[in-house]
Design a protein around this motif. Structure first.
Motif, PDB file in Angstrom:
ATOM      1  N   LEU A 433       7.122   7.317   8.278  1.00  0.00           N
ATOM      2  CA  LEU A 433       7.293   6.270   9.285  1.00  0.00           C
ATOM      3  C   LEU A 433       8.229   5.174   8.789  1.00  0.00           C
ATOM      4  CD1 LEU A 433       3.620   6.019  10.558  1.00  0.00           C
ATOM      5  CD2 LEU A 433       5.586   6.734  11.915  1.00  0.00           C
ATOM      6  N   SER A 434       8.110   4.814   7.514  1.00  0.00           N
ATOM      7  CA  SER A 434       8.991   3.789   6.943  1.00  0.00           C
ATOM      8  C   SER A 434      10.441   4.254   6.944  1.00  0.00           C
ATOM      9  CB  SER A 434       8.552   3.450   5.517  1.00  0.00           C
ATOM     10  OG  SER A 434       7.259   2.882   5.511  1.00  0.00           O
ATOM     11  N   SER A 435      10.661   5.512   6.566  1.00  0.00           N
ATOM     12  CA  SER A 435      12.032   6.024   6.545  1.00  0.00           C
ATOM     13  C   SER A 435      12.593   6.167   7.956  1.00  0.00           C
ATOM     14  CB  SER A 435      12.081   7.376   5.829  1.00  0.00           C
ATOM     15  OG  SER A 435      11.252   8.329   6.466  1.00  0.00           O
ATOM     16  N   LYS A 436      11.732   6.419   8.932  1.00  0.00           N
ATOM     17  CA  LYS A 436      12.209   6.460  10.316  1.00  0.00           C
ATOM     18  C   LYS A 436      12.714   5.081  10.741  1.00  0.00           C
ATOM     19  CE  LYS A 436      10.772   7.042  15.117  1.00  0.00           C
ATOM     20  NZ  LYS A 436       9.645   7.207  16.049  1.00  0.00           N
ATOM     21  N   LEU A 437      11.971   4.036  10.369  1.00  0.00           N
ATOM     22  CA  LEU A 437      12.420   2.678  10.675  1.00  0.00           C
ATOM     23  C   LEU A 437      13.756   2.381   9.995  1.00  0.00           C
ATOM     24  CD1 LEU A 437       9.030   0.788  10.335  1.00  0.00           C
ATOM     25  CD2 LEU A 437      10.389   0.946  12.420  1.00  0.00           C
ATOM     26  N   ASP A 438      13.922   2.871   8.759  1.00  0.00           N
ATOM     27  CA  ASP A 438      15.186   2.661   8.046  1.00  0.00           C
ATOM     28  C   ASP A 438      16.341   3.367   8.755  1.00  0.00           C
ATOM     29  OD1 ASP A 438      13.916   1.134   6.126  1.00  0.00           O
ATOM     30  OD2 ASP A 438      13.568   2.843   4.779  1.00  0.00           O
ATOM     31  N   VAL A 439      16.071   4.567   9.271  1.00  0.00           N
ATOM     32  CA  VAL A 439      17.120   5.287  10.020  1.00  0.00           C
ATOM     33  C   VAL A 439      17.484   4.521  11.280  1.00  0.00           C
ATOM     34  CG1 VAL A 439      17.651   7.387  11.321  1.00  0.00           C
ATOM     35  CG2 VAL A 439      16.497   7.557   9.120  1.00  0.00           C
ATOM     36  N   GLN A 440      16.481   4.063  12.012  1.00  0.00           N
ATOM     37  CA  GLN A 440      16.751   3.317  13.242  1.00  0.00           C
ATOM     38  C   GLN A 440      17.515   2.030  12.946  1.00  0.00           C
ATOM     39  OE1 GLN A 440      12.609   3.157  14.522  1.00  0.00           O
ATOM     40  NE2 GLN A 440      13.092   4.435  16.280  1.00  0.00           N
ATOM     41  N   GLN A 441      17.163   1.369  11.848  1.00  0.00           N
ATOM     42  CA  GLN A 441      17.881   0.146  11.481  1.00  0.00           C
ATOM     43  C   GLN A 441      19.329   0.456  11.108  1.00  0.00           C
ATOM     44  OE1 GLN A 441      16.110  -2.079   8.249  1.00  0.00           O
ATOM     45  NE2 GLN A 441      17.041  -3.979   8.916  1.00  0.00           N
ATOM     46  N   SER A 442      19.538   1.557  10.384  1.00  0.00           N
ATOM     47  CA  SER A 442      20.912   1.917  10.003  1.00  0.00           C
ATOM     48  C   SER A 442      21.750   2.319  11.213  1.00  0.00           C
ATOM     49  CB  SER A 442      20.885   3.060   8.987  1.00  0.00           C
ATOM     50  OG  SER A 442      20.431   4.267   9.564  1.00  0.00           O
ATOM     51  N   LEU A 443      21.085   2.860  12.238  1.00  0.00           N
ATOM     52  CA  LEU A 443      21.795   3.226  13.472  1.00  0.00           C
ATOM     53  C   LEU A 443      22.027   2.007  14.371  1.00  0.00           C
ATOM     54  CD1 LEU A 443      19.915   6.540  14.396  1.00  0.00           C
ATOM     55  CD2 LEU A 443      22.320   6.347  13.761  1.00  0.00           C
ATOM     56  N   GLY A 444      21.272   0.944  14.124  1.00  0.00           N
ATOM     57  CA  GLY A 444      21.381  -0.231  14.977  1.00  0.00           C
ATOM     58  C   GLY A 444      20.688  -0.066  16.308  1.00  0.00           C
ATOM     59  N   THR A 445      19.684   0.845  16.357  1.00  0.00           N
ATOM     60  CA  THR A 445      18.988   1.099  17.623  1.00  0.00           C
ATOM     61  C   THR A 445      17.707   0.282  17.768  1.00  0.00           C
ATOM     62  OG1 THR A 445      17.872   2.988  16.593  1.00  0.00           O
ATOM     63  CG2 THR A 445      19.906   3.445  17.793  1.00  0.00           C
ATOM     64  N   ILE A 446      17.348  -0.485  16.743  1.00  0.00           N
ATOM     65  CA  ILE A 446      16.166  -1.342  16.870  1.00  0.00           C
ATOM     66  C   ILE A 446      16.570  -2.621  17.588  1.00  0.00           C
ATOM     67  CG2 ILE A 446      14.497  -2.746  15.596  1.00  0.00           C
ATOM     68  CD1 ILE A 446      14.421  -0.663  13.460  1.00  0.00           C
TER      69      ILE A 446
END
Length: 450
Positions: A433-446
């Motif tokens: 779950l933490s790495s999913k948040l990191d992916v979303q942050q890197s994509l700028g989708t949060i």
């Protein structure tokens, strides 16, 4: 007009020109209690109450005041002044008429003047720059706030999941303690009737003590994790905080579209650099506009008082008024303007390199986050499979132990393997779950509304 009346008129005149008091808006805070709160409720609370977010909103207000202060130069500037002079030695000039020279004393011993003047800018390079840059500064302040909120969403989500994971770990430990207590009771009974030796009973005691120590350690760490979450969301220590835990909801949140491609403009950090470049380009333009003349208009009204006696000074005034235009044209400043233009152009080039570096960093962050997510996803699947196998092994060995086929050591080993597999599964789920948040942050989708 006597002196007291004159002072009263001056005070009233100056007071009329002063700006009225401005009441700055304050960020409203949310004082509600978080009882049985979901992740969305905790995030919503943080986006209103976290000191860092509130500071960013205050910075927006401060920035807005700075912008309005800079643009206020376009409005008329009205100033009042007053002076009083006592000519201890009056000026004497010579006057020659028909060859005869006479000496005349000019002026009076006592003089005073009150002046009210209004100035208006018509062409000013600094004010032109302020007008053009205003929207970019507003944009920059909002982007800073957005960046703070996105970071808050990620940090609060991870802290929430960490508490949920620890809660599930405590549940597993409690289940393990229940099993060990039963095993301790059974081994004690078998030892009392002479079916087994003392070692089985002692091993059960050791395992139970270790599990209780694990429980105590996790309970103490849970206090810290709650305190950390309170800090992140700006929640007072005097208020009760309870969370709505749903382990199955964690598992529903793990999936992510791994085919998504990053877009640089989706990252607020990249957009901030673009805004900085636009502001720097305006600064370059300003240095070029400094070749323009400055044109301003003014009008004033003067109350002049003259008399040899101070007591009679303000009995009569001799008013005067002037209206005019001023033009200031910079001709030569020792290459200062040229150097400033060159410097600003170099700073633009430097920001271009910052943008290039940001692109490389975004690519690296995305690749790292995506690789970590895929690895954690595989670990999570493996951990889930290990839990199922460990349960089957434990159940089989437990039956065999009850029938006297397996030793107590075999039962303890299978028990330890099951507990380890369950805890590994929870750790893998949290990491995923933490790495999913990191992916979303890197994509700028949060987004703050997500």
């Amino acid at each position: 007009m006597n002196l007291n009346k004159l002072i009263l008129v001056l005070i009233c005149t100056l007071s009329a020109t002063l700006p009225s008091a401005v009441v700055f808006g304050q960020t409203a805070t949310n004082d509600k209690q978080l009882n049985n709160a979901s992740l969305q409720e905790v995030i919503s609370y943080a986006l209103v109450n976290k000191p860092g977010v509130r500071q960013s909103l205050i910075d927006e207000e401060i920035g807005e005041r700075d912008i309005k202060s800079a643009l206020s130069g376009w409005f008329p500037q009205i100033n009042g002044s007053a002076n009083y002079n006592n000519n201890l030695k009056q000026q004497v000039n010579a006057l020659t008429i028909n060859g005869e020279t006479s000496y005349i004393t000019f002026g009076t011993k006592q003089t005073s003047a009150l002046t009210l003047q209004a100035d208006q800018q018509f062409l000013n390079a600094g004010l032109i720059q302020a007008s053009k840059a205003a929207k970019f500064y507003r944009q920059q302040y909002k982007q800073n706030t957005e960046n703070t909120k996105i970071t808050t969403v990620v940090e609060v989500s991870k802290a929430f999941y960490d508490i949920l994971t620890s809660k599930e770990q405590l549940s597993i430990i409690n289940e393990n303690i229940t099993r060990l207590e039963k095993q301790l009771k059974d081994s004690k009974a078998q030892y009392d009737v002479g079916l087994v030796d003392k070692t089985d009973y002692q091993r059960a005691q050791i395992s139970l003590s270790n599990s209780k120590a694990d429980k105590k350690r996790n309970e103490e760490l849970m206090k810290y994790k709650y305190a950390y979450l309170r800090e992140l969301i700006g929640y007072g220590t005097e208020k009760e905080l309870s969370l709505n835990f749903n382990a199955s909801s964690m598992e529903r949140e793990i999936l992510l579209d791994t085919t998504q491609q990053y877009v640089y403009e989706n990252r607020v950090e990249y957009r901030l650099l673009q805004t900085q470049k636009q502001l720097q380009h305006l600064n370059t333009s300003y240095n070029k506009w400094s070749y323009l003349p400055t044109i301003a208009g003014f009008v004033n009204y003067n109350w002049n008082y003259m008399n040899n006696n101070f007591s009679d000074l303000y009995n009569k005034n001799f008013p005067s008024s002037v209206f005019g235009l001023t033009l200031a044209l910079p001709i030569f400043q020792g290459t200062k303007r040229t150097q400033e233009i060159k410097k600003s152009q170099l700073q633009e080039r430097r920001i271009d390199l910052d943008l290039l570096n940001a692109k490389n960093q975004i690519n690296t962050q995305y690749q790292q986050a995506m690789a970590t997510y895929k690895a954690n996803l595989n670990d999570w699947k493996t951990a889930g499979s290990n839990v199922d196998i460990s349960k089957q092994v434990y159940n089989t060995i437990k039956l065999q132990y009850d029938e006297g086929i397996k030793t107590y050591l075999d039962l303890m080993t299978s028990e330890t393997d099951l507990r380890t597999a369950q805890l590994n599964y929870l750790n893998a789920l949290y990491s995923l779950l933490s790495s999913k948040l990191d992916v979303q942050q890197s994509l700028g989708t949060i987004t703050v509304n997500q």
